[in-house]
Design a protein around this motif. Structure first.
Motif, mmCIF file in Angstrom:
data_model
loop_
_atom_site.group_PDB
_atom_site.id
_atom_site.type_symbol
_atom_site.label_atom_id
_atom_site.label_comp_id
_atom_site.label_asym_id
_atom_site.label_seq_id
_atom_site.Cartn_x
_atom_site.Cartn_y
_atom_site.Cartn_z
ATOM 1 N N MET A 1 0.504 -0.905 0.121
ATOM 2 C CA MET A 1 0.141 -0.034 -0.152
ATOM 3 C C MET A 1 1.038 0.997 0.227
ATOM 4 O O MET A 1 1.708 1.297 0.967
ATOM 5 C CB MET A 1 -1.233 -0.292 1.185
ATOM 6 C CG MET A 1 -1.596 1.280 1.157
ATOM 7 S SD MET A 1 -3.139 0.998 2.672
ATOM 8 C CE MET A 1 -2.085 0.381 3.658
ATOM 9 N N SER A 2 0.302 2.301 -0.848
ATOM 10 C CA SER A 2 1.149 3.581 -1.406
ATOM 11 C C SER A 2 0.501 4.798 -0.304
ATOM 12 O O SER A 2 -0.956 4.418 -0.239
ATOM 13 C CB SER A 2 1.814 3.929 -2.242
ATOM 14 O OG SER A 2 0.608 4.569 -2.414
ATOM 15 N N SER A 3 1.360 5.644 0.363
ATOM 16 C CA SER A 3 0.741 6.997 0.926
ATOM 17 C C SER A 3 -0.240 7.238 0.180
ATOM 18 O O SER A 3 -0.573 8.494 0.641
ATOM 19 C CB SER A 3 1.647 7.901 1.042
ATOM 20 O OG SER A 3 2.728 8.089 0.038
ATOM 21 N N SER A 4 -0.466 7.070 -0.966
ATOM 22 C CA SER A 4 -1.443 8.058 -1.810
ATOM 23 C C SER A 4 -2.390 6.971 -1.933
ATOM 24 O O SER A 4 -4.089 7.233 -2.466
ATOM 25 C CB SER A 4 -0.637 7.806 -4.267
ATOM 26 O OG SER A 4 -1.067 5.938 -3.887
ATOM 27 N N HIS A 5 -3.050 5.818 -1.652
ATOM 28 C CA HIS A 5 -4.113 4.684 -1.324
ATOM 29 C C HIS A 5 -4.769 5.719 -0.063
ATOM 30 O O HIS A 5 -4.619 5.817 1.479
ATOM 31 C CB HIS A 5 -3.367 3.559 -0.156
ATOM 32 C CG HIS A 5 -3.190 2.600 -1.954
ATOM 33 N ND1 HIS A 5 -1.914 1.304 -1.203
ATOM 34 C CD2 HIS A 5 -3.747 2.530 -3.334
ATOM 35 C CE1 HIS A 5 -2.438 0.787 -3.131
ATOM 36 N NE2 HIS A 5 -3.072 1.594 -4.017
ATOM 37 N N LEU A 6 -6.114 5.243 0.472
ATOM 38 C CA LEU A 6 -6.822 6.062 1.175
ATOM 39 C C LEU A 6 -7.713 4.981 2.051
ATOM 40 O O LEU A 6 -8.082 3.471 0.477
ATOM 41 C CB LEU A 6 -8.049 7.109 0.468
ATOM 42 C CG LEU A 6 -9.115 7.009 2.055
ATOM 43 C CD1 LEU A 6 -8.563 8.430 3.126
ATOM 44 C CD2 LEU A 6 -10.139 8.629 1.279
ATOM 45 N N VAL A 7 -7.450 4.788 2.903
ATOM 46 C CA VAL A 7 -7.940 3.205 3.848
ATOM 47 C C VAL A 7 -9.367 4.405 4.572
ATOM 48 O O VAL A 7 -9.048 5.045 5.678
ATOM 49 C CB VAL A 7 -7.025 2.918 5.382
ATOM 50 C CG1 VAL A 7 -7.588 1.603 6.047
ATOM 51 C CG2 VAL A 7 -6.036 2.602 4.515
ATOM 52 N N VAL A 8 -9.860 3.377 4.773
ATOM 53 C CA VAL A 8 -11.866 4.081 5.483
ATOM 54 C C VAL A 8 -11.810 3.008 5.977
ATOM 55 O O VAL A 8 -11.994 1.353 5.545
ATOM 56 C CB VAL A 8 -12.598 3.600 3.887
ATOM 57 C CG1 VAL A 8 -13.861 4.617 5.015
ATOM 58 C CG2 VAL A 8 -12.058 4.903 3.271
ATOM 59 N N VAL A 9 -11.902 3.004 7.523
ATOM 60 C CA VAL A 9 -12.500 1.920 8.692
ATOM 61 C C VAL A 9 -14.001 2.314 8.930
ATOM 62 O O VAL A 9 -13.774 3.733 9.457
ATOM 63 C CB VAL A 9 -11.530 1.627 9.669
ATOM 64 C CG1 VAL A 9 -12.040 0.574 10.628
ATOM 65 C CG2 VAL A 9 -10.199 0.793 8.875
ATOM 66 N N ALA A 10 -15.156 1.979 9.193
ATOM 67 C CA ALA A 10 -16.259 1.582 8.935
ATOM 68 C C ALA A 10 -17.204 1.033 9.822
ATOM 69 O O ALA A 10 -16.701 -0.171 10.194
ATOM 70 C CB ALA A 10 -17.192 2.644 7.690
ATOM 71 N N THR A 11 -17.624 0.923 11.102
ATOM 72 C CA THR A 11 -17.854 0.316 11.679
ATOM 73 C C THR A 11 -20.033 1.024 12.060
ATOM 74 O O THR A 11 -20.133 2.042 11.835
ATOM 75 C CB THR A 11 -17.983 0.590 13.561
ATOM 76 O OG1 THR A 11 -17.744 1.534 14.086
ATOM 77 C CG2 THR A 11 -16.335 0.227 12.695
ATOM 78 N N ALA A 12 -20.784 0.117 12.248
ATOM 79 C CA ALA A 12 -21.762 0.194 11.441
ATOM 80 C C ALA A 12 -22.705 -1.125 13.015
ATOM 81 O O ALA A 12 -21.931 -2.332 13.079
ATOM 82 C CB ALA A 12 -22.790 -0.039 11.390
ATOM 83 N N LYS A 13 -23.782 -1.028 13.967
ATOM 84 C CA LYS A 13 -24.013 -1.671 14.871
ATOM 85 C C LYS A 13 -25.774 -2.119 14.561
ATOM 86 O O LYS A 13 -26.346 -0.591 14.059
ATOM 87 C CB LYS A 13 -24.347 -0.508 16.353
ATOM 88 C CG LYS A 13 -25.118 -2.073 17.263
ATOM 89 C CD LYS A 13 -25.088 -1.575 19.026
ATOM 90 C CE LYS A 13 -25.742 -2.500 19.402
ATOM 91 N NZ LYS A 13 -25.415 -2.459 20.260
ATOM 92 N N ALA A 14 -26.264 -3.230 14.451
ATOM 93 C CA ALA A 14 -27.502 -3.100 13.833
ATOM 94 C C ALA A 14 -28.122 -2.991 14.651
ATOM 95 O O ALA A 14 -28.506 -3.796 15.945
ATOM 96 C CB ALA A 14 -27.600 -4.429 13.268
ATOM 97 N N GLN A 15 -29.509 -2.287 14.390
ATOM 98 C CA GLN A 15 -30.473 -2.288 15.367
ATOM 99 C C GLN A 15 -31.254 -3.564 15.763
ATOM 100 O O GLN A 15 -30.667 -4.890 15.050
ATOM 101 C CB GLN A 15 -32.375 -1.629 14.736
ATOM 102 C CG GLN A 15 -31.399 -0.633 14.482
ATOM 103 C CD GLN A 15 -32.901 0.503 13.700
ATOM 104 O OE1 GLN A 15 -33.916 0.284 14.076
ATOM 105 N NE2 GLN A 15 -32.797 2.187 12.878
ATOM 106 N N ALA A 16 -31.691 -3.985 16.913
ATOM 107 C CA ALA A 16 -32.076 -4.878 17.068
ATOM 108 C C ALA A 16 -33.736 -5.643 15.919
ATOM 109 O O ALA A 16 -33.994 -4.879 15.773
ATOM 110 C CB ALA A 16 -33.195 -4.728 18.510
ATOM 111 N N GLY A 17 -32.704 -7.030 15.802
ATOM 112 C CA GLY A 17 -33.474 -7.967 14.513
ATOM 113 C C GLY A 17 -33.157 -7.408 12.960
ATOM 114 O O GLY A 17 -33.783 -7.830 12.865
ATOM 115 N N GLN A 18 -31.793 -6.563 13.126
ATOM 116 C CA GLN A 18 -31.694 -6.506 11.844
ATOM 117 C C GLN A 18 -30.479 -6.759 11.184
ATOM 118 O O GLN A 18 -30.062 -6.334 10.259
ATOM 119 C CB GLN A 18 -31.892 -4.450 11.579
ATOM 120 C CG GLN A 18 -33.417 -4.157 11.433
ATOM 121 C CD GLN A 18 -34.013 -4.767 10.802
ATOM 122 O OE1 GLN A 18 -33.645 -4.487 9.618
ATOM 123 N NE2 GLN A 18 -35.227 -4.899 11.215
#
Length: 108
Positions: A1-18
């Motif tokens: 990976m080079s410094s020109s790459h953009l790294v995205v880390v995302a987190t999401a918690k599901a609603q109950a039942g979803q």
């Protein structure tokens, strides 16, 4: 990976039942994203210590590739539906590699 790459880390918690619905939608977005020319990596993970919560690790060739990704139909549809699927907010972090992360063990 080079410094020109953009790294995205995302987190999401599901609603109950979803949990299954959110996981399915994230899988669909990941698979559709693999066909985008600027997507280097797009992976979805279950958080082992937080059931029903997911982490997306995405690497883009450039900021422009990420911006193009946000304009795709599959991403726009997911964003429109987040209120019905996600508890709270989607948490997103963006970063670029530091110089010492360009070595063989520092790259994603």
């Amino acid at each position: 990976m080079s410094s020109s790459h953009l790294v995205v880390v995302a987190t999401a918690k599901a609603q109950a039942g979803q949990e299954d619905q959110l996981k399915s939608r994230l899988e669909g977005v990941a698979k559709a994203s693999w066909d985008e020319p600027g997507v280097v990596t797009y992976a979805v993970h279950d958080l082992v210590d937080k059931p029903g919560e997911f982490m997306m690790v995405e690497v883009y060739a450039s900021r422009e590739a990420f911006d193009a990704h946000l304009e795709t139909d599959h991403v726009k549809r997911l964003i429109a539906d987040l209120g019905d699927l996600v508890e709270g907010e989607l948490v997103v972090h963006q970063g670029t590699a530091t110089s010492f992360s360009e070595g063989p063990k520092g790259a994603l």
